[in-house]
Scaffold this motif. Structure first.
Motif: not given
Length: 95
Positions: A61-80
């Protein structure tokens, strides 16, 4: 299924915080190339603090939550940041 019922609330919260951090990266980093590095650095620091505090995270659970958060943060940050970089530069003519 390996995901517990309360995992979904953690996942939604993590994605929400990652989205807010992406907007923060838009003003702090301002370059799309640096967004992945910044997000990776934040999550590595987070992993280090979690490891010091409670040992190596062994929960899926910890890994799923953190990998998903990392992906959202990096991809959305790059997009913006890319959207900001691609804006036209206004040129005014005098005379």
């Amino acid at each position: 299924m390996f995901i517990l019922p309360y995992t979904w609330s953690f996942l939604v919260l993590s994605c929400g915080l990652s989205s807010i951090s992406s907007v923060y990266m838009l003003y702090l980093i301002e370059r799309a190339k640096k967004c992945l590095d910044f997000a990776a650095t934040l999550y590595i620091i987070h992993l280090s603090i979690c490891t010091i505090y409670g040992g190596w995270p062994s929960s899926v659970t910890w890994w799923v939550v953190n990998v998903t958060g990392f992906a959202v943060m990096s991809l959305l940050g790059e997009y913006l940041c890319i959207r900001r970089e691609m804006r036209e530069i206004p040129i005014t003519r005098y005379g």
